[in-house]
Design a protein around this motif. Structure first.
Motif, PDB file in Angstrom:
ATOM      1  N   VAL A   1       4.824   4.874   4.169  1.00  0.00           N
ATOM      2  CA  VAL A   1       6.186   4.682   4.657  1.00  0.00           C
ATOM      3  C   VAL A   1       7.052   5.878   4.296  1.00  0.00           C
ATOM      4  CG1 VAL A   1       6.884   3.442   2.565  1.00  0.00           C
ATOM      5  CG2 VAL A   1       8.149   3.077   4.695  1.00  0.00           C
ATOM      6  N   VAL A   2       7.979   6.214   5.186  1.00  0.00           N
ATOM      7  CA  VAL A   2       9.015   7.210   4.902  1.00  0.00           C
ATOM      8  C   VAL A   2      10.358   6.633   5.333  1.00  0.00           C
ATOM      9  CG1 VAL A   2       7.555   9.257   5.074  1.00  0.00           C
ATOM     10  CG2 VAL A   2       8.644   8.350   7.136  1.00  0.00           C
ATOM     11  N   VAL A   3      11.415   7.071   4.661  1.00  0.00           N
ATOM     12  CA  VAL A   3      12.769   6.695   5.034  1.00  0.00           C
ATOM     13  C   VAL A   3      13.449   7.930   5.599  1.00  0.00           C
ATOM     14  CG1 VAL A   3      14.976   5.798   4.249  1.00  0.00           C
ATOM     15  CG2 VAL A   3      12.864   4.937   3.231  1.00  0.00           C
ATOM     16  N   GLN A   4      13.907   7.837   6.835  1.00  0.00           N
ATOM     17  CA  GLN A   4      14.570   8.954   7.482  1.00  0.00           C
ATOM     18  C   GLN A   4      15.963   9.180   6.880  1.00  0.00           C
ATOM     19  OE1 GLN A   4      12.523   8.560  11.939  1.00  0.00           O
ATOM     20  NE2 GLN A   4      14.707   8.207  11.713  1.00  0.00           N
ATOM     21  N   PRO A   5      16.521  10.377   7.074  1.00  0.00           N
ATOM     22  CA  PRO A   5      17.869  10.627   6.569  1.00  0.00           C
ATOM     23  C   PRO A   5      18.920   9.665   7.116  1.00  0.00           C
ATOM     24  CG  PRO A   5      16.792  12.694   7.126  1.00  0.00           C
ATOM     25  CD  PRO A   5      15.901  11.603   7.625  1.00  0.00           C
TER      26      PRO A   5
ATOM     27  N   ILE B   1       1.918   9.299   6.129  1.00  0.00           N
ATOM     28  CA  ILE B   1       2.943   9.799   7.030  1.00  0.00           C
ATOM     29  C   ILE B   1       3.909  10.680   6.256  1.00  0.00           C
ATOM     30  CG2 ILE B   1       4.368   7.732   6.716  1.00  0.00           C
ATOM     31  CD1 ILE B   1       5.334   8.111   9.632  1.00  0.00           C
ATOM     32  N   ALA B   2       4.382  11.733   6.917  1.00  0.00           N
ATOM     33  CA  ALA B   2       5.383  12.618   6.337  1.00  0.00           C
ATOM     34  C   ALA B   2       6.369  12.985   7.423  1.00  0.00           C
ATOM     35  CB  ALA B   2       4.740  13.880   5.760  1.00  0.00           C
ATOM     36  N   ILE B   3       7.588  13.282   7.019  1.00  0.00           N
ATOM     37  CA  ILE B   3       8.629  13.638   7.975  1.00  0.00           C
ATOM     38  C   ILE B   3       8.999  15.100   7.815  1.00  0.00           C
ATOM     39  CG2 ILE B   3      10.472  12.846   6.428  1.00  0.00           C
ATOM     40  CD1 ILE B   3      11.973  11.933   8.975  1.00  0.00           C
ATOM     41  N   GLN B   4       9.074  15.818   8.935  1.00  0.00           N
ATOM     42  CA  GLN B   4       9.461  17.218   8.926  1.00  0.00           C
ATOM     43  C   GLN B   4      10.983  17.345   8.854  1.00  0.00           C
ATOM     44  OE1 GLN B   4       5.781  19.201  11.504  1.00  0.00           O
ATOM     45  NE2 GLN B   4       7.848  19.242  12.341  1.00  0.00           N
ATOM     46  N   PRO B   5      11.478  18.526   8.479  1.00  0.00           N
ATOM     47  CA  PRO B   5      12.935  18.731   8.464  1.00  0.00           C
ATOM     48  C   PRO B   5      13.590  18.512   9.821  1.00  0.00           C
ATOM     49  CG  PRO B   5      11.828  20.458   7.217  1.00  0.00           C
ATOM     50  CD  PRO B   5      10.755  19.679   7.907  1.00  0.00           C
ATOM     51  N   ASP B   6      12.828  18.720  10.909  1.00  0.00           N
ATOM     52  CA  ASP B   6      13.382  18.523  12.251  1.00  0.00           C
ATOM     53  C   ASP B   6      13.245  17.086  12.740  1.00  0.00           C
ATOM     54  OD1 ASP B   6      10.673  18.375  12.724  1.00  0.00           O
ATOM     55  OD2 ASP B   6      10.579  20.077  14.111  1.00  0.00           O
TER      56      ASP B   6
ATOM     57  N   LEU C   1       0.805  -1.220   0.000  1.00  0.00           N
ATOM     58  CA  LEU C   1       0.000   0.000   0.000  1.00  0.00           C
ATOM     59  C   LEU C   1       0.837   1.269   0.000  1.00  0.00           C
ATOM     60  CD1 LEU C   1      -2.639  -1.165   2.619  1.00  0.00           C
ATOM     61  CD2 LEU C   1      -2.957  -1.010   0.151  1.00  0.00           C
ATOM     62  N   GLY C   2       2.106   1.159   0.390  1.00  0.00           N
ATOM     63  CA  GLY C   2       2.992   2.315   0.429  1.00  0.00           C
ATOM     64  C   GLY C   2       4.332   1.982  -0.176  1.00  0.00           C
ATOM     65  N   LEU C   3       5.057   2.999  -0.623  1.00  0.00           N
ATOM     66  CA  LEU C   3       6.280   2.789  -1.377  1.00  0.00           C
ATOM     67  C   LEU C   3       7.257   3.923  -1.112  1.00  0.00           C
ATOM     68  CD1 LEU C   3       7.613   1.100  -3.729  1.00  0.00           C
ATOM     69  CD2 LEU C   3       6.472   2.672  -5.303  1.00  0.00           C
ATOM     70  N   ALA C   4       8.540   3.580  -0.997  1.00  0.00           N
ATOM     71  CA  ALA C   4       9.589   4.592  -0.844  1.00  0.00           C
ATOM     72  C   ALA C   4      10.864   4.087  -1.511  1.00  0.00           C
ATOM     73  CB  ALA C   4       9.846   4.899   0.627  1.00  0.00           C
ATOM     74  N   ILE C   5      11.635   5.008  -2.049  1.00  0.00           N
ATOM     75  CA  ILE C   5      12.919   4.685  -2.657  1.00  0.00           C
ATOM     76  C   ILE C   5      14.011   5.197  -1.736  1.00  0.00           C
ATOM     77  CG2 ILE C   5      14.371   4.845  -4.703  1.00  0.00           C
ATOM     78  CD1 ILE C   5      11.687   3.616  -5.317  1.00  0.00           C
ATOM     79  N   GLN C   6      14.902   4.321  -1.302  1.00  0.00           N
ATOM     80  CA  GLN C   6      16.008   4.736  -0.455  1.00  0.00           C
ATOM     81  C   GLN C   6      17.056   5.479  -1.272  1.00  0.00           C
ATOM     82  OE1 GLN C   6      15.906   1.198   2.956  1.00  0.00           O
ATOM     83  NE2 GLN C   6      17.671   1.376   1.612  1.00  0.00           N
ATOM     84  N   GLY C   7      17.949   6.170  -0.570  1.00  0.00           N
ATOM     85  CA  GLY C   7      19.016   6.898  -1.244  1.00  0.00           C
ATOM     86  C   GLY C   7      19.949   6.005  -2.028  1.00  0.00           C
TER      87      GLY C   7
ATOM     88  N   ASN D   1      15.211  -0.315  12.107  1.00  0.00           N
ATOM     89  CA  ASN D   1      16.595  -0.044  11.760  1.00  0.00           C
ATOM     90  C   ASN D   1      16.818  -0.443  10.305  1.00  0.00           C
ATOM     91  OD1 ASN D   1      17.508   0.828  14.428  1.00  0.00           O
ATOM     92  ND2 ASN D   1      17.184  -1.314  15.037  1.00  0.00           N
ATOM     93  N   PRO D   2      17.919  -0.001   9.698  1.00  0.00           N
ATOM     94  CA  PRO D   2      18.140  -0.340   8.286  1.00  0.00           C
ATOM     95  C   PRO D   2      18.167  -1.831   7.987  1.00  0.00           C
ATOM     96  CG  PRO D   2      19.538   1.496   8.911  1.00  0.00           C
ATOM     97  CD  PRO D   2      18.901   1.001  10.170  1.00  0.00           C
ATOM     98  N   ASP D   3      18.412  -2.665   9.011  1.00  0.00           N
ATOM     99  CA  ASP D   3      18.429  -4.115   8.768  1.00  0.00           C
ATOM    100  C   ASP D   3      17.063  -4.764   8.940  1.00  0.00           C
ATOM    101  OD1 ASP D   3      18.059  -4.051  11.498  1.00  0.00           O
ATOM    102  OD2 ASP D   3      19.855  -5.213  11.992  1.00  0.00           O
ATOM    103  N   GLY D   4      16.036  -3.943   9.242  1.00  0.00           N
ATOM    104  CA  GLY D   4      14.690  -4.465   9.395  1.00  0.00           C
ATOM    105  C   GLY D   4      14.279  -4.764  10.821  1.00  0.00           C
TER     106      GLY D   4
END
Length: 502
Positions: A237-241, A295-300, A172-178, A267-270
């Motif tokens: 889903v969101v991926v944090q910096p 969901i959305a992530i703020q700059p802070d 249902l949600g999708l994100a592309i990591q860096g 964590n990055p390993d799941g």
């Protein structure tokens, strides 16, 4: 067809500081106005020939807009992935697929729910699919397309990837990591018989293979409760910096009859992140909430989620008391389905009106959660896409120029003949006045004050001292120096001559 585990109005295919802001004149573009340069007075409808629903929207680096969802094929009596790409003005892009449209069949009944554009311009769509003769229930289904709309054969060998976790699997949600890895979130039914849906996250390598470094097998499953017949579903889903992954959705965490806001951070390993509310999971009980849909992530680093409530959490998973009432805002007459955060930390919420007819609705909140009256002429904006139509917003995105694009479904009331609906709203950046310190040395005090005021500054401390070189009543020096930029009404201190000492 397997019923969607979260029947909440899903499409038929899957039942589912100081700065002061100038007030713009009425004749100028105002936040929340329909964009007259987009489609027909800000609206675009796209017909694939059946019951069509846009469930995801993304903007390419060149400003073109991609929507993804599903279309019902009256010949096969099944649904397919459906994509459309639009030029900046809302016209279909003839360089994409066939006349701007693409449909993809996985072999059974398939539906796209989310879309993302990679840095290289390739387009990824996630959703679910029934594979005739292979699967008796849905699986995670992903497809990747080249910029021209053709399937990318470097992805899974055919451009399509299907992942069977248990039963009733759907992304249902999708994100592309860096690093180019792809994260899809949704749900899976882990019960051997009956129903027991849990959060499901799957991570893919850029070539479409499962990333075994994630959860050991490429996916992780997270239950929020031990209740029988629970429905724990990740919608967004969101991926944090820092590479941590946050999924948001719904869980029956309090009681079987109440759907709570549910967040999990990995964590990055799941593995679940123990610094997030102690166990990596947060649920916010509220009888009025039907779970978080976006969901959305703020700059802070704070996390904003939207559903029938809007809530904000700090980086530890606690509700943010500086937002709304104890971290929550209860919208009036609308339900949020999508949340976006502007660079200035104002929050855009899109969804559906809950009174007065089914229309697209867009609202904007200030960073503290209060309603932003500068948007929409004083409040939420509702948009009817046609006479006697039912319109529901399902996805939204902010363009680089801050314009808001909202996608969803529109069709005659009571009819199954629906189309992609797309609306773009103006959202001009506020005009921020700054003080550029003028040069007032040598001017009479009255003239110096006038120049400072005209430059959107204000006179600060005025001190007087004797001077052998500067005439009485004229400015000897100023602080800050001329040419420096200050916030609006920044103070300029002056030293004025008393003249020679007698």
């Amino acid at each position: 067809m397997n019923p969607h585990p979260r029947a909440r109005g899903w499409p038929l295919a899957f039942c589912l500081a100081t700065a002061l802001v100038l007030i713009l004149p009425a004749a100028q573009a105002a936040p929340g106005d329909l964009d007259p340069a987009f489609g027909a007075a800000g609206k675009v409808l796209t017909d694939f020939g059946g019951s069509d629903t846009a469930n995801g929207v993304a903007v390419q680096s060149d400003g073109k807009i991609v929507t993804a969802g599903e279309t019902f094929d009256p010949t096969s009596l099944a649904d397919d992935f459906a994509l459309a790409r639009y030029n900046v003005n809302g016209s279909l892009d003839s360089g994409f697929g066939s006349g701007g449209k693409v449909r993809t069949d996985f072999g059974g009944s398939d539906f796209g729910t989310a879309v993302a554009v990679q840095a290289d311009g390739k387009i990824v769509v996630a959703g679910g699919g029934f594979l005739t003769g292979v699967s008796t229930s849905t699986d995670f289904a992903l497809a990747r397309y080249n910029p021209d709309g053709s399937l990318d054969s470097t992805f899974g060998g055919s451009g399509k990837v299907v992942t069977d976790i248990h039963r009733g699997d759907v992304a249902l949600g999708l994100a592309i990591q860096g690093d180019g890895k792809i994260v899809a979130v949704g749900t899976t039914n882990t019960a051997a018989t009956g129903i027991d849906y849990d959060f499901a996250l799957v991570r893919y390598n850029p070539n479409g293979s499962l990333d075994s470094s994630f959860g050991g097998v490429g996916w992780v499953i997270t239950p929020f409760t031990t209740f029988a017949s629970s429905r724990d579903i990740a919608d967004s889903v969101v991926v944090q910096p820092d590479g941590k992954i946050v999924a948001a959705g719904v869980a029956n965490a309090s009681t079987p009859s109440v759907q709570d806001f549910a967040l999990a951070r990995y964590n990055p390993d799941g593995s679940l992140d123990g610094s997030f509310d102690g166990d990596g999971k947060v649920d916010t009980p509220d009888p009025a909430a039907a779970g978080a849909e976006s969901i959305a992530i703020q700059p802070d680093g704070k996390l904003v989620v939207a559903g029938n409530l809007i809530a904000r959490y700090d980086s530890s998973g606690s509700l943010d008391p500086s937002f709304g009432s104890n971290g929550k805002v209860a919208p009036t007459n609308y339900a949020g389905r999508i949340v976006l955060v502007q660079p200035d930390r104002k929050i855009v919420v899109a969804g559906a009106a809950t009174a007065g007819g089914a229309d697209f609705l867009v609202a904007r909140l200030k960073p503290d959660g209060s309603e932003d009256a500068s948007f929409g002429g004083g409040g939420p904006v509702r948009t009817d896409l046609g006479s006697n139509t039912d319109d529901t917003a399902t996805a939204a995105v902010l363009q680089a120029d801050r314009r808001i694009v909202v996608a969803g479904v529109t069709g005659p009331s009571g009819s199954n003949q629906t189309d992609f609906g797309l609306v773009r709203y103006l959202n001009p950046a506020p005009v921020v006045i700054t003080c550029r310190v003028p040069s007032v040395r040598g001017k009479k005090l009255r003239a110096a004050k006038s120049a400072i005021t005209k430059a959107h500054c204000r006179v600060g401390k005025v001190t007087r001292k004797q001077s052998r070189k500067v005439k009485r009543g004229r400015v000897i020096s100023q602080s800050p120096r001329a040419g420096k930029t200050l916030p609006n009404l920044g103070k300029v201190n002056l030293v004025v001559s008393r003249g020679r000492k007698h």
